[in-house]
Scaffold this active site. Structure first.
Site, PDB file in Angstrom:
ATOM      1  N   TYR A 134     -17.546  -2.420  -1.982  1.00  0.00           N
ATOM      2  CA  TYR A 134     -16.441  -3.098  -2.989  1.00  0.00           C
ATOM      3  C   TYR A 134     -17.325  -3.499  -4.235  1.00  0.00           C
ATOM      4  O   TYR A 134     -18.528  -3.779  -4.137  1.00  0.00           O
ATOM      5  CB  TYR A 134     -15.727  -3.908  -2.568  1.00  0.00           C
ATOM      6  CG  TYR A 134     -16.118  -5.157  -2.014  1.00  0.00           C
ATOM      7  CD1 TYR A 134     -16.091  -6.255  -2.987  1.00  0.00           C
ATOM      8  CD2 TYR A 134     -16.850  -5.601  -0.777  1.00  0.00           C
ATOM      9  CE1 TYR A 134     -16.516  -7.623  -2.665  1.00  0.00           C
ATOM     10  CE2 TYR A 134     -17.458  -6.733  -0.243  1.00  0.00           C
ATOM     11  CZ  TYR A 134     -17.206  -7.831  -1.369  1.00  0.00           C
ATOM     12  OH  TYR A 134     -18.107  -8.956  -1.279  1.00  0.00           O
ATOM     13  N   CYS A 135     -16.485  -3.473  -5.145  1.00  0.00           N
ATOM     14  CA  CYS A 135     -16.994  -4.152  -6.531  1.00  0.00           C
ATOM     15  C   CYS A 135     -15.923  -5.150  -6.827  1.00  0.00           C
ATOM     16  O   CYS A 135     -15.313  -5.772  -6.077  1.00  0.00           O
ATOM     17  CB  CYS A 135     -17.302  -3.242  -7.638  1.00  0.00           C
ATOM     18  SG  CYS A 135     -16.069  -1.948  -7.970  1.00  0.00           S
ATOM     19  N   TRP A 136     -15.723  -5.218  -8.084  1.00  0.00           N
ATOM     20  CA  TRP A 136     -14.791  -6.339  -8.611  1.00  0.00           C
ATOM     21  C   TRP A 136     -13.252  -5.860  -8.467  1.00  0.00           C
ATOM     22  O   TRP A 136     -12.606  -6.429  -7.805  1.00  0.00           O
ATOM     23  CB  TRP A 136     -15.224  -7.030 -10.189  1.00  0.00           C
ATOM     24  CG  TRP A 136     -13.814  -7.574 -10.604  1.00  0.00           C
ATOM     25  CD1 TRP A 136     -13.262  -7.289 -11.863  1.00  0.00           C
ATOM     26  CD2 TRP A 136     -13.481  -9.057 -10.194  1.00  0.00           C
ATOM     27  NE1 TRP A 136     -12.283  -8.305 -12.272  1.00  0.00           N
ATOM     28  CE2 TRP A 136     -12.512  -9.250 -11.245  1.00  0.00           C
ATOM     29  CE3 TRP A 136     -13.893  -9.899  -9.521  1.00  0.00           C
ATOM     30  CZ2 TRP A 136     -11.663 -10.385 -11.258  1.00  0.00           C
ATOM     31  CZ3 TRP A 136     -12.970 -11.039  -9.271  1.00  0.00           C
ATOM     32  CH2 TRP A 136     -12.082 -11.403 -10.132  1.00  0.00           C
ATOM     33  N   TYR A 148     -12.923  -6.835  -4.697  1.00  0.00           N
ATOM     34  CA  TYR A 148     -12.937  -8.054  -4.333  1.00  0.00           C
ATOM     35  C   TYR A 148     -11.687  -8.514  -4.627  1.00  0.00           C
ATOM     36  O   TYR A 148     -11.043  -9.709  -4.085  1.00  0.00           O
ATOM     37  CB  TYR A 148     -14.183  -8.749  -5.167  1.00  0.00           C
ATOM     38  CG  TYR A 148     -13.852 -10.052  -5.297  1.00  0.00           C
ATOM     39  CD1 TYR A 148     -14.222 -10.943  -4.006  1.00  0.00           C
ATOM     40  CD2 TYR A 148     -13.149 -11.041  -6.265  1.00  0.00           C
ATOM     41  CE1 TYR A 148     -14.093 -12.311  -3.934  1.00  0.00           C
ATOM     42  CE2 TYR A 148     -13.128 -12.344  -6.196  1.00  0.00           C
ATOM     43  CZ  TYR A 148     -13.495 -13.206  -4.913  1.00  0.00           C
ATOM     44  OH  TYR A 148     -13.417 -14.542  -5.080  1.00  0.00           O
TER      45      TYR A 148
END
Length: 237
Positions: free
Chosen positions: A79-81, A109
């Site tokens: 996952y990222c932002w 996130y």
């Protein structure tokens, strides 16, 4: 999953992250700001080109340092932002080039963060709290932990906030976590509760040091029964 991988920058990871995740940033903090400056100047093509170059180099390093010993059936969640560009960059190489079975967390996130906020709110609606109150130095925190040793459920907000409270001598003296990480810690503890039983909480102001108690939890504390601890002044810490 074999691992949960947070590909955001180190500062984003330190601000808050999914518990148990590891940080393998595809952009450093400095690189992220450099790319962001170009994008904010409306030079989107140059920004994306720079980002692609930096991410590609970093992914090569990540694979060399972290993935060379991972078996074929190793299955990460990445996952990222929010947007998915960083997480999908690593996921594409791992899945399409190497052949791992990779999952990407939809909306990253932000999905997790919204889940934490929702959990704290719903838990606060059904918590059966009893609040320990009294003047500074009367042993409220010691009583809270004594209750825990007796099998009672407690929510130690000062401990989760790394805050030593109003007592000169007592408690914890560590840097406080960021607000989001504080709330993640609260949610982690609340998930363990049996909400048919009492949860003991030490009385607090709406803020603990620099941190804010989540509003729904604070409102639940205000409406809960209070138990006043009395101790002669000369015996207080």
């Amino acid at each position: 999953y074999s691992a949960i991988i947070d590909v955001r920058s180190p500062s984003e990871y330190q601000d808050d992250h999914i518990p148990g995740s590891i940080n393998l940033p595809v952009l450093s903090d400095e690189q992220r700001h450099e790319v962001g400056r170009k994008l904010h100047r409306a030079d989107h093509f140059a920004g994306r080109r720079l980002g692609a170059s930096l991410i590609s180099n970093n992914i090569a390093t990540i694979i060399q340092n972290y993935f060379m010993d991972k078996p074929k059936d190793w299955r990460p969640l990445i996952y990222c932002w929010r947007g998915g560009q960083r997480s999908n960059s690593l996921a594409y190489v791992l899945a399409m080039v190497i052949g791992y079975r990779v999952c990407v967390l939809d909306r990253g996130y932000l999905t997790y963060r919204n889940h934490i906020i929702s959990q704290i709110s719903s838990f606060s609606d059904c918590i059966k709290a009893k609040v320990i109150t009294g003047p500074t130095g009367c042993g409220k925190t010691k009583l809270l932990h004594f209750l825990s040793s007796c099998g009672e459920q407690i929510l130690d907000l000062e401990g989760l906030a790394n805050h030593k409270g109003g007592s000169i001598l007592g408690g914890i003296d560590l840097p406080q976590p960021p607000q989001k990480l504080f709330e993640t810690r609260i949610a982690q503890v609340m998930r363990t509760f049996d909400f048919n039983r009492t949860v003991w909480i030490e009385d607090e102001a709406a803020t603990i040091g620099k941190l804010h108690i989540p509003r729904k939890l604070w409102e639940a504390m205000l409406s809960s029964p209070r138990y006043f601890v009395r101790l002669p002044f000369n015996e207080r810490v």
